[in-house]
Design a protein around this motif. Structure first.
Motif, PDB file in Angstrom:
ATOM      1  N   LYS A 103      36.074  37.431  36.490  1.00  0.00           N
ATOM      2  CA  LYS A 103      35.469  36.278  35.824  1.00  0.00           C
ATOM      3  C   LYS A 103      35.704  36.347  34.320  1.00  0.00           C
ATOM      4  N   ASP A 104      35.556  37.547  33.746  1.00  0.00           N
ATOM      5  CA  ASP A 104      35.790  37.710  32.309  1.00  0.00           C
ATOM      6  C   ASP A 104      37.219  37.320  31.931  1.00  0.00           C
ATOM      7  N   TYR A 126      37.868  33.460  32.223  1.00  0.00           N
ATOM      8  CA  TYR A 126      37.176  32.632  31.233  1.00  0.00           C
ATOM      9  C   TYR A 126      37.437  33.112  29.802  1.00  0.00           C
ATOM     10  N   LYS A 132      41.093  29.395  31.809  1.00  0.00           N
ATOM     11  CA  LYS A 132      40.085  28.520  32.418  1.00  0.00           C
ATOM     12  C   LYS A 132      40.749  27.420  33.233  1.00  0.00           C
ATOM     13  N   ALA A 152      41.985  28.990  36.360  1.00  0.00           N
ATOM     14  CA  ALA A 152      40.865  29.217  37.278  1.00  0.00           C
ATOM     15  C   ALA A 152      40.464  27.923  37.978  1.00  0.00           C
ATOM     16  N   LYS A 167      35.450  35.372  46.325  1.00  0.00           N
ATOM     17  CA  LYS A 167      34.089  35.785  45.991  1.00  0.00           C
ATOM     18  C   LYS A 167      33.248  35.956  47.253  1.00  0.00           C
TER      19      LYS A 167
END
Length: 356
Positions: A247-248, A251, A257, A260, A271
């Motif tokens: 996630k880090d 983003y 982003k 993603a 996930k």
């Protein structure tokens, strides 16, 4: 389908447990009996705009804490939400029981109040590991010490569970060990290896090391509860770490982003695979009726999924299959012991005759 729920156990009870029941009631075709403090239950359901008249409440004020002795469920706190719920299950007032409470107390209560399946030496907590493919780890905390025969029977019980719940024709059973070779491990692992290897009812694939476990190496892995619990929490923690790091990265900039966003569906699936809360609770396998242990720190989503697990387990008929295999195992072991005793008696008679 009636699910009995202890809403007072666990780190985030009753707030998250009651919210989890509300979510389950909105998603699943089941009715619920909530065991716990009525005032707390009514307050939380009102705050979440839920009509409590759809559920039954059994009021109790006593709670088993995480620090309590496991035997308190039958000695001293028989009026607790956990003990009352287990008694209701044993009496047939519901089809399954779910709790986030004290693991030792829940296991003790399930064993002494609900009772084990006939032929089962020790029940065990079976947990699906959050890996790419479903792997049942048995035991994950109920039995700190075990015998080689316990591990063999875990293989039998685990195979019956995975066959029924996941449609596996011949589940692969592995023994958690520190090496792949037959000679590895302590005396317990070496002896258990021989038992598992020689059991024709088990598709035994040998020792499984931690580094190959995530790569579809087996469907059931057996271990003592102490080692199994450490493995489970390590896998859960590592999953959280990797998802957080991913996630880090995704983003970290506008470009990542956008990347993603284009992979939103795939990332959601990833996930779900590695998020322990998606797998629900852990059934205590070997108990005559469905008892499911949810993680002590479960939030509403995780507790909802534990309830889903209880419903699926109750509907599957897996306990019947476990009982059938446990009975066959017990009868075979009894027959083997009788043959052994007869052979020893024959040898003793022969020795006596020789001396005469």
């Amino acid at each position: 389908m009636r699910i009995i729920v202890d809403v007072m156990g666990g780190d985030k009870a009753p707030e998250e447990t009651v919210k989890g029941v509300i979510q389950a009631a909105r998603e699943f075709n089941a009715s619920f009996i909530l065991v716990g403090n009525r005032n707390d239950i009514e307050r939380i359901t009102a705050e979440n705009d839920f009509d409590i008249s759809r559920m039954d409440i059994v009021h109790t004020e006593t709670v088993i804490t995480m620090e309590d002795d496991p035997l308190c469920v039958v000695r001293g706190k028989q009026d607790s939400s956990m003990a009352v719920g287990l008694k209701m299950l044993a009496e047939g007032q519901g089809d399954a029981f779910v709790s986030t409470g004290n693991t030792g107390a829940l296991f003790t209560g399930a064993t002494l109040i609900v009772r084990k399946v006939k032929g089962v030496q020790r029940a065990g907590i079976g947990t699906i590991l959050p890996l790419g493919n479903p792997v049942l780890l048995l035991d994950t905390g109920a039995n700190v010490t075990v015998t080689d025969e316990n591990l063999e029977q875990f293989g039998v019980i685990g195979s019956a569970y995975m066959s029924k719940m996941y449609g596996l024709e011949s589940p692969r059973v592995g023994l958690l060990n520190n090496g792949a070779e037959e000679c590895k491990g302590t005396e317990l692992q070496r002896s258990a290896y021989q038992r598992l290897k020689n059991n024709a009812d088990i598709n035994f694939v040998g020792n499984i090391e931690g580094n190959i476990l995530p790569f579809n190496s087996c469907d059931v892995i057996v271990a003592d509860g102490f080692t199994g619990n450490i493995l489970l929490k390590t896998v859960e923690g590592l999953g959280k770490l990797l998802l957080g790091k991913l996630k880090d990265v995704l983003y970290s900039s506008t470009a990542t982003k956008l990347a993603a966003l284009s992979m939103k569906k795939q990332l959601g699936g990833l996930k779900k695979q590695f998020d322990a809360s998606e797998y629900g609770g852990s059934p205590i396998l070997g108990i005559s009726k469905p008892v499911v242990k949810a993680h002590g720190s479960s939030d509403a989503k995780a507790f909802k999924n534990a309830i889903r697990q209880a419903i699926t387990y109750a509907e599957s008929g897996a306990i019947y299959d476990i009982a059938t295999t446990a009975r066959a195992y017990s009868e075979r072991k009894k027959a083997e012991q009788e043959v052994l005793r007869a052979a020893e008696a024959q040898q003793q008679d022969a020795a006596t005759s020789a001396e005469g």
